[in-house]
Design a protein around this motif. Structure first.
Motif, PDB file in Angstrom:
ATOM      1  N   LEU A  60      12.590  -6.567   5.938  1.00  0.00           N
ATOM      2  CA  LEU A  60      12.380  -7.671   6.870  1.00  0.00           C
ATOM      3  C   LEU A  60      12.329  -7.211   8.320  1.00  0.00           C
ATOM      4  O   LEU A  60      13.100  -6.351   8.753  1.00  0.00           O
ATOM      5  N   THR A  61      11.426  -7.788   9.090  1.00  0.00           N
ATOM      6  CA  THR A  61      11.505  -7.796  10.548  1.00  0.00           C
ATOM      7  C   THR A  61      11.464  -9.253  10.985  1.00  0.00           C
ATOM      8  O   THR A  61      11.008 -10.133  10.245  1.00  0.00           O
ATOM      9  N   ILE A  62      11.957  -9.513  12.196  1.00  0.00           N
ATOM     10  CA  ILE A  62      12.028 -10.885  12.687  1.00  0.00           C
ATOM     11  C   ILE A  62      11.353 -10.969  14.041  1.00  0.00           C
ATOM     12  O   ILE A  62      10.891  -9.970  14.588  1.00  0.00           O
ATOM     13  N   GLN A  63      11.306 -12.164  14.589  1.00  0.00           N
ATOM     14  CA  GLN A  63      10.784 -12.357  15.937  1.00  0.00           C
ATOM     15  C   GLN A  63      11.691 -13.366  16.621  1.00  0.00           C
ATOM     16  O   GLN A  63      11.637 -14.557  16.344  1.00  0.00           O
ATOM     17  N   GLY A  64      12.569 -12.883  17.488  1.00  0.00           N
ATOM     18  CA  GLY A  64      13.518 -13.765  18.152  1.00  0.00           C
ATOM     19  C   GLY A  64      13.810 -13.295  19.557  1.00  0.00           C
ATOM     20  O   GLY A  64      13.239 -12.313  20.040  1.00  0.00           O
ATOM     21  N   SER A  65      14.723 -13.989  20.215  1.00  0.00           N
ATOM     22  CA  SER A  65      15.018 -13.682  21.605  1.00  0.00           C
ATOM     23  C   SER A  65      15.743 -12.360  21.775  1.00  0.00           C
ATOM     24  O   SER A  65      15.847 -11.847  22.891  1.00  0.00           O
ATOM     25  N   PHE A  66      16.248 -11.775  20.678  1.00  0.00           N
ATOM     26  CA  PHE A  66      16.969 -10.509  20.769  1.00  0.00           C
ATOM     27  C   PHE A  66      16.219  -9.375  20.063  1.00  0.00           C
ATOM     28  O   PHE A  66      16.820  -8.376  19.712  1.00  0.00           O
ATOM     29  N   GLN A 126      18.043 -17.420   6.989  1.00  0.00           N
ATOM     30  CA  GLN A 126      17.016 -18.140   7.730  1.00  0.00           C
ATOM     31  C   GLN A 126      16.907 -17.728   9.192  1.00  0.00           C
ATOM     32  O   GLN A 126      15.964 -18.123   9.870  1.00  0.00           O
ATOM     33  N   SER A 127      17.837 -16.968   9.698  1.00  0.00           N
ATOM     34  CA  SER A 127      17.918 -16.710  11.128  1.00  0.00           C
ATOM     35  C   SER A 127      16.825 -15.769  11.628  1.00  0.00           C
ATOM     36  O   SER A 127      16.325 -14.912  10.882  1.00  0.00           O
ATOM     37  N   ASN A 128      16.478 -15.935  12.899  1.00  0.00           N
ATOM     38  CA  ASN A 128      15.662 -14.963  13.616  1.00  0.00           C
ATOM     39  C   ASN A 128      16.445 -14.406  14.798  1.00  0.00           C
ATOM     40  O   ASN A 128      15.875 -14.054  15.835  1.00  0.00           O
ATOM     41  N   ASP A 129      17.745 -14.332  14.628  1.00  0.00           N
ATOM     42  CA  ASP A 129      18.664 -13.811  15.639  1.00  0.00           C
ATOM     43  C   ASP A 129      19.092 -12.408  15.217  1.00  0.00           C
ATOM     44  O   ASP A 129      19.706 -12.227  14.158  1.00  0.00           O
TER      45      ASP A 129
END
Length: 468
Positions: free
Chosen positions: A40-46, A101-104
Motif C-alpha cells: 500500500l501507498t497512500i495520499q494524505g497530508s503527511f 481506511q486511513s490516509n494518515d
C-alpha cells in the motif's frame, strides 16, 4: 547548559556532493528480496508512505533465525510476513478482520516479539485512536513450521492491554528487555499536549501490567504551557541501562527544541537526568538536568530520528537541523521557516561520553529523510537514510549508507553505499539481526508513479567488511 559541556569534535567541510573521503570499510549487498509486489501507498497530508516511517520503533525484526515484517498491502489489510534467513521465501499472513481506511501516515504498524515466550505482538492504525492490538499464541515465534503460520495463530483485536483499561494512543513502540521480556511505549494525548507511557509484558502469565507515565506535557517554556515529547528511541545498553533521547514540541504545529536525555537502570521505573540525579516526577520541560544540547526552535530541528548505544554504554543519536553556518551559506536566518531551508539542513551526530559530556559532529552534505543509526561491536557507526543525488541532495529517492569510526571519534563520516530508488519511505533496519549477525537488513518501498498506486516492498541485506 551549566552542567553539560558541549564539545565540537569536528565541523566537516560541507561540499555540494555530500561526500567525504572514503572510509576504510566497504558495504556489500548480499540480498534483495520482495516481500510483496503490491504494498500500500497512500495520499494524505503527511505523505505517501505508510510502510516505513521513522517513528516505527520496529517494522522489521528477527528472532531465532526467522525475520518478520509488518505492513499494509494493496487491499489495505494488516499483514505480517516471515522468512527463514538468510534467503528463504516470504510467507504472508493477511488478516481479513480489520479494514484500514486511513490516509494518515502516522497510522503505521509496529511489531514486537517476546523472546521468553515466543509471542508476536502487533499494534496498528493509531493517531490518537483507540488501541488496535493483537498477539499470537505463545511459542509461535519458536515454531518454524509453515503450517503454523496462519491467522489462526493470533488472538482477536483488543483495545486494552491491562484488563478494564481501554486506551487511546499514538506512536506504539515495542522494545525487548535484556532478560527476554517485552515493553510497550506509546503517547497518550495529542501533538503539543501528550504524555509518554510505558507498560510491561509478563511472559510467565501472558499479561500486561505496570502502566506508568514516563514524561509529562506540563510546565512552562517561554510563553508555552503545553507540549509533547518526540523520542528518537528507547534503547537498552550492554549493561542493561535504558536510554531515552527526545525533543520537545510546544503546542501542535510549532518547531521542536532541545535534545533531552534521561536513563533508567530498573526497566523504566526510576529515571535519572544526565548528572545521575533521580527524577522525582515524570520528565518535564522544567525538570533540571535533562537538556543535553540546547537547540532553539528557529533552527528547524526535526523530530523522531535514530539512536544507538555502543559497547561502552555511550548513547548516540543523529538528527537533522540547521546550523548558523549552513543558514549563512544560503543567506537565511534562524526562524524564517518551521523546518529551515532545505539546503541548510544538516545531519548532526550527538554522543555522550562516559563522564556525561556531550559531543557533536556535523556530517557532510545536505540532510535527507530522518535517519536510523546502528553501531557494531567495534563501535563503528552506520547511518541509513533516504537521500537524493548531487543535484537534489535533500530529495528522498535513494537509500544511502554512511559510516564513521570510533578511532576518529566519529569525525570521519562518509557515504559508502548508494542504492538507487526511487524509494518513498524513511529507512528502517532490523536491530535484532544486526545485533546477532552484523547483517543490516533494510526495508524499502518503491515511490508510486501516481497517488495510491501500490509498489513493491523489499528487504535489502548488507554486510560490511574492512578494506585491505
Amino acid at each position: 547548559m551549566k552542567q553539560i559541556m558541549l564539545h565540537v569534535i569536528a565541523l566537516m567541510v560541507l561540499v555540494a556532493s555530500g561526500l567525504a573521503p572514503a572510509a576504510e570499510v566497504a558495504a556489500r549487498k548480499m540480498g534483495d528480496t520482495t516481500v510483496d509486489p503490491r504494498a500500500l501507498t497512500i495520499q494524505g497530508s503527511f505523505g505517501q508512505a505508510i510502510n516505513g516511517k521513522s517513528f516505527q520503533q520496529d517494522a522489521l525484526v528477527t528472532h531465532g533465525g526467522i525475520q518478520y515484517i509488518a505492513y499494509y498491502d494493496e487491499g489495505r489489510r494488516v499483514c505480517v510476513a516471515r522468512r527463514q534467513l538468510p534467503a528463504g521465501a516470504w510467507d504472508i499472513i493477511r488478516f481479513e478482520d480489520y479494514d484500514f481506511q486511513s490516509n494518515d501516515a502516522h497510522n503505521t504498524i509496529s511489531i514486537g516479539i517476546c523472546p521468553a515466550d515466543g509471542t508476536i505482538h502487533l499494534a496498528f492504525d493509531h493517531h490518537n485512536h483507540p488501541l488496535h492490538y493483537r498477539a499470537s499464541r505463545p511459542g509461535l515465534a519458536h515454531d518454524p513450521e509453515p503450517s503454523s503460520w496462519t491467522a489462526a495463530g493470533f488472538g482477536p483485536i483488543r483495545d486494552e492491554l491491562e484488563p478494564g483499561q481501554p486506551i487511546r494512543i499514538t506512536y506504539p513502540r515495542f522494545l525487548q528487555t535484556p532478560d527476554g521480556g517485552l515493553q510497550f511505549f506509546y503517547r497518550r494525548g495529542g501533538s503539543g499536549n501528550g504524555d509518554r507511557m510505558l507498560v510491561d509484558y509478563n511472559p510467565s502469565s501472558g499479561s500486561w501490567s505496570g502502566t506508568r507515565q514516563i514524561d509529562s506535557s506540563q510546565g512552562t517554556y517561554r510563553d508555552s504551557t503545553s507540549r509533547c515529547s518526540y523520542p528518537n528511541g528507547y534503547t537498552y545498553g550492554p549493561d542493561g541501562r535504558l536510554h531515552a533521547t527526545w525533543v520537545w514540541r510546544e503546542g501542535s504545529q510549532t518547531g521542536n527544541h532541545d535534545l533531552s536525555y534521561a536513563y533508567s537502570d530498573d526497566r523504566g521505573r526510576t529515571w535519572h537526568n544526565n548528572a545521575g540525579d533521580v527524577l522525582a516526577a515524570p520528565a518535564a520541560v522544567e525538570t533540571p538536568g535533562l537538556v543535553a544540547v540546547t537547540i532553539d526552535e528557529g533552527y528547524g530541528l526535526m523530530n523522531t530520528h535514530g539512536q544507538a548505544v555502543d559497547s561502552r554504554g555511550r548513547i548516540h543519536t543523529v538528527m537533522w537541523h540547521c546550523t548558523d553556518e549552513s543558514l549563512a551559506a544560503v543567506g537565511a536566518k534562524p526562524g524564517e521557516s518551521r523546518w529551515g531551508p532545505e539546503a541548510a539542513r544538516r545531519y548532526l551526530h550527538y554522543w555522550r561520553d562516559e563522564q556525561g559530556r556531550w559531543h557533536r559532529n556535523v556530517l557532510p552534505g545536505v540532510a535527507g529523510t530522518r535517519p536510523k543509526l546502528f553501531i557494531d561491536p567495534q563501535d563503528r557507526a552506520y547511518l541509513i537514510f533516504n537521500g537524493g543525488d548531487d543535484l537534489n541532495p535533500n530529495r528522498g529517492e535513494n537509500l544511502k549508507i554512511a559510516t564513521a569510526g570510533a578511532d576518529a571519534l566519529w569525525s570521519d563520516w562518509s557515504i559508502i553505499h548508494t542504492e538507487p530508488g526511487p524509494f518513498g519511505n524513511e529507512m528502517l533496519g532490523d536491530p535484532q539481526r544486526w545485533a546477532a549477525e552484523g547483517i543490516l537488513s533494510v526495508l524499502v518501498q518503491g515511490q508510486p508513479a501516481e497517488a495510491h498506486a501500490p509498489t513493491p516492498l523489499r528487504v535489502l541485506d548488507f554486510a560490511f567488511t574492512s578494506k585491505p
